[in-house]
Scaffold this motif. Structure first.
Motif, mmCIF file in Angstrom:
data_model
loop_
_atom_site.group_PDB
_atom_site.id
_atom_site.type_symbol
_atom_site.label_atom_id
_atom_site.label_comp_id
_atom_site.label_asym_id
_atom_site.label_seq_id
_atom_site.Cartn_x
_atom_site.Cartn_y
_atom_site.Cartn_z
ATOM 1 N N PRO A 70 37.669 57.165 0.291
ATOM 2 C CA PRO A 70 36.871 58.084 1.118
ATOM 3 C C PRO A 70 35.413 57.653 1.215
ATOM 4 C CG PRO A 70 37.534 59.126 -0.952
ATOM 5 C CD PRO A 70 38.257 57.819 -0.870
ATOM 6 N N ARG A 71 34.917 56.963 0.174
ATOM 7 C CA ARG A 71 33.514 56.509 0.228
ATOM 8 C C ARG A 71 33.332 55.400 1.249
ATOM 9 N NH1 ARG A 71 32.332 56.359 -6.136
ATOM 10 N NH2 ARG A 71 33.436 54.386 -5.907
ATOM 11 N N LEU A 72 34.347 54.568 1.379
ATOM 12 C CA LEU A 72 34.240 53.514 2.382
ATOM 13 C C LEU A 72 34.252 54.129 3.784
ATOM 14 C CD1 LEU A 72 35.001 50.043 2.367
ATOM 15 C CD2 LEU A 72 36.390 51.170 4.068
ATOM 16 N N ILE A 73 35.074 55.164 3.966
ATOM 17 C CA ILE A 73 35.074 55.853 5.265
ATOM 18 C C ILE A 73 33.694 56.463 5.508
ATOM 19 C CG2 ILE A 73 36.071 57.770 6.581
ATOM 20 C CD1 ILE A 73 38.728 57.229 5.076
ATOM 21 N N HIS A 74 33.127 57.048 4.464
ATOM 22 C CA HIS A 74 31.787 57.623 4.584
ATOM 23 C C HIS A 74 30.785 56.542 5.003
ATOM 24 C CE1 HIS A 74 27.835 58.976 2.967
ATOM 25 N NE2 HIS A 74 28.230 60.141 3.458
ATOM 26 N N ASP A 75 30.845 55.387 4.350
ATOM 27 C CA ASP A 75 29.942 54.286 4.712
ATOM 28 C C ASP A 75 30.111 53.901 6.181
ATOM 29 O OD1 ASP A 75 28.829 54.001 2.213
ATOM 30 O OD2 ASP A 75 30.152 52.367 1.574
ATOM 31 N N GLU A 76 31.362 53.862 6.625
ATOM 32 C CA GLU A 76 31.626 53.459 8.005
ATOM 33 C C GLU A 76 31.154 54.519 9.001
ATOM 34 O OE1 GLU A 76 33.556 50.372 9.449
ATOM 35 O OE2 GLU A 76 32.155 49.924 7.842
ATOM 36 N N VAL A 77 31.272 55.804 8.630
ATOM 37 C CA VAL A 77 30.746 56.870 9.504
ATOM 38 C C VAL A 77 29.235 56.715 9.633
ATOM 39 C CG1 VAL A 77 30.350 59.365 9.739
ATOM 40 C CG2 VAL A 77 32.606 58.531 9.036
ATOM 41 N N LYS A 78 28.581 56.456 8.508
ATOM 42 C CA LYS A 78 27.114 56.312 8.533
ATOM 43 C C LYS A 78 26.705 55.094 9.373
ATOM 44 C CE LYS A 78 26.341 59.905 6.662
ATOM 45 N NZ LYS A 78 25.655 60.950 7.409
ATOM 46 N N ARG A 79 27.466 54.022 9.240
ATOM 47 C CA ARG A 79 27.177 52.816 10.024
ATOM 48 C C ARG A 79 27.338 53.120 11.519
ATOM 49 N NH1 ARG A 79 29.558 47.759 11.488
ATOM 50 N NH2 ARG A 79 31.675 48.313 10.885
ATOM 51 N N TYR A 80 28.405 53.840 11.840
ATOM 52 C CA TYR A 80 28.641 54.226 13.240
ATOM 53 C C TYR A 80 27.479 55.093 13.739
ATOM 54 C CZ TYR A 80 31.145 56.219 17.284
ATOM 55 O OH TYR A 80 31.529 56.627 18.549
ATOM 56 N N GLU A 81 27.040 56.020 12.902
ATOM 57 C CA GLU A 81 25.934 56.907 13.314
ATOM 58 C C GLU A 81 24.661 56.091 13.560
ATOM 59 O OE1 GLU A 81 25.857 59.908 10.222
ATOM 60 O OE2 GLU A 81 27.205 61.222 11.368
ATOM 61 N N ASN A 82 24.446 55.058 12.756
ATOM 62 C CA ASN A 82 23.266 54.215 12.952
ATOM 63 C C ASN A 82 23.398 53.314 14.173
ATOM 64 O OD1 ASN A 82 21.810 55.138 10.800
ATOM 65 N ND2 ASN A 82 22.762 53.696 9.358
ATOM 66 N N GLU A 83 24.584 52.751 14.334
ATOM 67 C CA GLU A 83 24.738 51.731 15.379
ATOM 68 C C GLU A 83 25.124 52.306 16.730
ATOM 69 O OE1 GLU A 83 27.205 48.491 14.060
ATOM 70 O OE2 GLU A 83 26.130 48.370 12.145
ATOM 71 N N ARG A 84 25.812 53.469 16.731
ATOM 72 C CA ARG A 84 26.230 54.043 18.019
ATOM 73 C C ARG A 84 25.593 55.410 18.223
ATOM 74 N NH1 ARG A 84 32.283 51.734 19.037
ATOM 75 N NH2 ARG A 84 31.646 49.564 18.949
ATOM 76 N N GLN A 85 26.164 56.417 17.628
ATOM 77 C CA GLN A 85 25.546 57.745 17.764
ATOM 78 C C GLN A 85 25.998 58.672 16.654
ATOM 79 O OE1 GLN A 85 27.344 60.572 20.691
ATOM 80 N NE2 GLN A 85 28.101 58.712 21.661
ATOM 81 N N ALA A 86 25.135 59.633 16.375
ATOM 82 C CA ALA A 86 25.491 60.685 15.411
ATOM 83 C C ALA A 86 25.614 61.981 16.190
ATOM 84 C CB ALA A 86 24.399 60.807 14.353
ATOM 85 N N ASN A 87 26.695 62.691 16.003
ATOM 86 C CA ASN A 87 26.837 63.987 16.676
ATOM 87 C C ASN A 87 27.730 64.878 15.817
ATOM 88 O OD1 ASN A 87 29.484 63.199 17.101
ATOM 89 N ND2 ASN A 87 29.199 62.713 19.262
ATOM 90 N N SER A 88 28.113 66.035 16.351
ATOM 91 C CA SER A 88 28.893 66.963 15.521
ATOM 92 C C SER A 88 30.266 66.376 15.177
ATOM 93 C CB SER A 88 29.041 68.307 16.221
ATOM 94 O OG SER A 88 29.653 68.103 17.468
ATOM 95 N N SER A 89 30.772 65.493 16.016
ATOM 96 C CA SER A 89 32.073 64.878 15.716
ATOM 97 C C SER A 89 31.983 63.906 14.540
ATOM 98 C CB SER A 89 32.594 64.117 16.936
ATOM 99 O OG SER A 89 33.117 65.013 17.872
ATOM 100 N N THR A 90 30.931 63.119 14.516
ATOM 101 C CA THR A 90 30.817 62.159 13.405
ATOM 102 C C THR A 90 30.669 62.934 12.094
ATOM 103 O OG1 THR A 90 28.426 61.941 13.741
ATOM 104 C CG2 THR A 90 29.821 60.318 14.834
ATOM 105 N N TYR A 91 29.915 64.032 12.157
ATOM 106 C CA TYR A 91 29.787 64.870 10.961
ATOM 107 C C TYR A 91 31.134 65.504 10.586
ATOM 108 C CZ TYR A 91 29.101 69.031 8.203
ATOM 109 O OH TYR A 91 29.245 69.993 7.239
ATOM 110 N N TRP A 92 31.921 65.875 11.622
ATOM 111 C CA TRP A 92 33.109 66.665 11.323
ATOM 112 C C TRP A 92 34.178 65.903 10.524
ATOM 113 C CZ3 TRP A 92 31.677 71.411 12.089
ATOM 114 C CH2 TRP A 92 32.589 72.415 11.763
ATOM 115 N N VAL A 93 34.203 64.605 10.667
ATOM 116 C CA VAL A 93 35.139 63.831 9.839
ATOM 117 C C VAL A 93 34.748 63.989 8.366
ATOM 118 C CG1 VAL A 93 35.890 61.488 9.239
ATOM 119 C CG2 VAL A 93 35.822 62.205 11.625
#
Ligand SMILES: Cc1cc2nc3c(=O)[nH]c(=O)nc-3n(C[C@H](O)[C@H](O)[C@H](O)COP(=O)(O)OP(=O)(O)OC[C@H]3O[C@@H](n4cnc5c(N)ncnc54)[C@H](O)[C@@H]3O)c2cc1C
Ligand SMILES: Nc1ncnc2c1ncn2[C@@H]1O[C@H](COP(=O)(O)OP(=O)(O)OP(=O)(O)O)[C@@H](O)[C@H]1O
Length: 583
Positions: A360-383
């Motif tokens: 789950p931590r690796l998924i968390h890292d990948e969500v954060k990377r996505y938020e930095n490189e693409r976008q952060a929104n309520s969907s990225t948080y919701w995962v």
């Protein structure tokens, strides 16, 4: 399905043991038996419309998966740490069948000169469930596990190691290996439910019998020096247990309180970066073969329709790549997550999380990377919000222990439950007369997966409309689910049955309302019940006499529209539904 004898795999000579199920499973806990329980592998249809619609998850072929996974392997690899240990350390793999962010593997590497990675195929996992005698691990999850083991071995070999596979109980296998290889420490991931804790205690006890006899005697018996240590690491959750802002025994009982507290007061650790090379491995003559389904006492079950999940870390990493980066679906997750049909409405990470092929931590890292490189929104948080549910049920299992599995749940709620066999079997086999229930149950037995929406609806139907003992449903899920995890499964079942520690008791999901909201065109039900394809779309969920007889009336009315009882109870029902929706 009959469970055959465990056949022997070529074991290492120092530890060779021949097991049969009859020798290993001396105390059957089965108390209740259904004569006709089988995995419902014949429920798939052969109609032309549906037989061609098998979808692999992830959808890449093995070369592409390998490529995607390699990129991730490189990203989460670091050669900056110096190894400074001695001797041999054992990694006892359990539900952490991965290389990346595997702390047990990392610690073993740091503390040794050679590692012996081991997986024990524990026959107890292939016995029966506790109360109702279903297969504890159904064929589809067993197949997924086999794929995870093959992939783990391959990924360990890519890092200069291998995986020793032994059939047998960990308490028999691990101590004799520790002795044969003079291991100083056994590293393993900590579990939290009593079946796993009992195994941990047995391994620990047996390891204490391994060592050099000392000169002292204790109580008349010679004591042993230098027995191998057993060291557990915490690795199942996104938030580390040690980082919680409260003792886990004081965990808030309500999810929202838990979530808000952890979000405010602690951070998710970054995943651990292992070096590119972990070798050399311990000198093993024969690493054992990946068990076949026959060796597990199971018949193979082909997935002929719906989603076919591919087991292993490589496939799990490819699914992250696919869902986040290639298809860019993370940014719409919150809008799509309540879907039921196809692979793209939600992440589908759960089977890999349950086997530990993804951390789950690796998924968390990948969500954060996505938020930095693409976008952060309520969907990225919701995962992450959903992953906190997973953490919550894991920590609850520490706080509430076995009461999570008891009929009254953590609050010991007294209620009369039925164990009506016929009704239960109609639910299990997808023959209730309610297309939405039947389609979901057929998806489960055919693929080993069901959407979160579907799970909530079939759970509510079983316990509220049928009045059936929720543990029967939970045990059937235990058999079938690829993502079976005792904490998430029993946690969600107690929650949905009103016996969870959350004080709100009545969560009713109206089948017609759910059908109207989540399958208004009847696409989902017609996919799994192709006999409905000829019915007008809006009637597929309400086919009346065009479908099989309904086995029970609904608690709050049987039709979707214009139902007086429903209208009068609509407000109450909407509240129930909202509570379950959680967003
Ligand atoms: C009766 C019932 C039984 C369930 N049994 C299990 C189980 O044995 N194993 C399991 O992993 N999940 C279980 N769930 C939770 C949930 O249904 C699945 O995690 C989800 O459907 C998996 O699909 P996904 O990975 O696409 O989820 P997504 O919607 O993409 O969510 C991302 C991740 O968040 C976690 N998550 C989401 N919802 C929940 C939840 N309600 N509880 C715990 N974790 C959650 C999962 O790890 C999931 O992979 C159960 C839910 C119900 C109602
Ligand atoms: N990993 C797991 N998967 C499924 N079920 C589990 C798991 N771990 C523990 N359980 C369940 O926990 C329960 C433990 O059994 P039981 O409730 O009899 O023990 P107990 O808590 O000692 O009972 P009591 O304290 O009431 O005497 C069983 O229902 C068992 O199936």
């Amino acid at each position: 399905m009959a469970i055959s004898l465990f056949t022997t795999l070529p074991f290492l000579s120092p530890t060779t043991t021949i097991f049969t199920l009859s020798t290993i499973l001396t105390n059957s806990t089965t108390r209740y038996h259904f004569s006709t329980i089988t995995m419902n592998s014949t429920t798939t249809t052969t109609s032309a419309a549906s037989s061609s619609s098998l979808q692999h998850v992830p959808e890449q072929d093995s070369n592409e998966m390998e490529r995607f996974a390699n990129v991730t392997f490189q990203r989460y690899t670091s050669n900056s740490t110096k190894r400074n240990g001695n001797g041999t350390a054992i990694v006892w793999f359990r539900n952490d069948l991965r290389v990346l962010d595997n702390e047990a593997l990392y610690k073993a590497w740091l503390s040794s000169q050679t590692i012996l990675p081991v997986y024990c195929v524990d026959p107890r996992l292939f016995a029966t469930t506790y109360h109702f005698g279903f297969q504890k691990t159904g064929a589809l999850r067993a197949q997924f596990l086999v794929e995870c083991l093959a992939d783990l071995r391959k990924n360990l070999m890519n890092r200069g190691l291998n995986l020793l596979i032994q059939l047998g109980k960990p308490e028999d296998v691990i101590p004799s290996l520790a002795k044969a290889y003079g291991a100083h420490t056994v590293y393993a991931q900590k579990e939290t439910c009593s079946e796993e804790l009992n195994v941990e205690r047995s391994v620990s006890r047996c390891l204490q019998q391994v060592g050099e006899p000392s000169d002292e005697s204790v109580g008349g018996a010679r004591s042993l020096n230098n027995h191998p240590k057993l060291e557990f690491v915490w690795g199942t959750t996104m938030y580390h247990r040690d980082d919680l802002p409260f003792d886990v025994t004081c965990l808030p009982d309500v999810y929202t309180q838990f979530r808000k507290t952890v979000e405010a007061k602690c951070a998710v650790r970054s995943s651990i970066k292992l070096p590119a090379s972990l070798g050399p491995p311990a000198p093993v003559e024969d690493w054992g073969s990946i068990p076949s389904m026959e060796q597990l006492g199971l018949c193979s079950q082909n997935v002929s329709k719906g989603m076919k999940f591919v087991g292993g870390e490589t496939a799990g990493l490819s699914r992250i790549y696919d869902y986040f980066w290639k298809k860019d679906l993370l940014k719409v997750y919150k809008e799509t997550r309540n879907g039921m049909l196809g692979s793209d409405y939600s992440t589908k990470f759960s089977p890999w999380l349950a086997s530990g092929s993804l951390s789950p931590r690796l998924i968390h890292d990948e969500v954060k990377r996505y938020e930095n490189e693409r976008q952060a929104n309520s969907s990225t948080y919701w995962v992450l919000f959903e992953l906190i549910w997973r953490d919550y049920f894991r920590f609850l299992s520490v706080k509430y222990g076995n009461s999570l599995f008891h009929i009254g749940g953590p609050r010991n709620v007294q209620r009369n439950w039925s164990q009506d066999k016929k009704l239960f079997e109609s639910w299990r086999d997808g023959c209730t007369g309610y297309p939405l229930i039947d389609a979901n149950m057929k998806e489960l037995s055919t693929t080993g997966f069901m959407s979160n929406r579907g799970r909530q609806i079939v759970c509510s139907f079983l316990v509220r409309d049928m009045g059936i003992d929720w543990r029967m449903g939970a045990e059937w899920f235990e058999t079938c689910l690829l993502d079976y995890d005792p904490c998430s499964n029993y946690g969600n079942w107690t929650y949905g049955s009103g016996v969870g520690n959350d004080p709100r008791e009545d969560r009713y999901f109206s089948v017609p309302k759910q059908a109207q909201t989540y399958d208004p065109e009847g696409e989902y039900v017609a996919y799994w019940l192709p006999q409905l394809l000829t019915i007008p779309r809006e009637k597929r969920n309400f086919p009346g006499s065009l479908y099989i007889r309904q086995v029970v009336p609904l608690k709050f009315g049987t039709t979707g529209r214009n139902n007086k009882e429903e209208t009068s109870l609509g407000g109450a029902r909407r509240r129930y539904d909202r509570r379950w929706n959680r967003n």
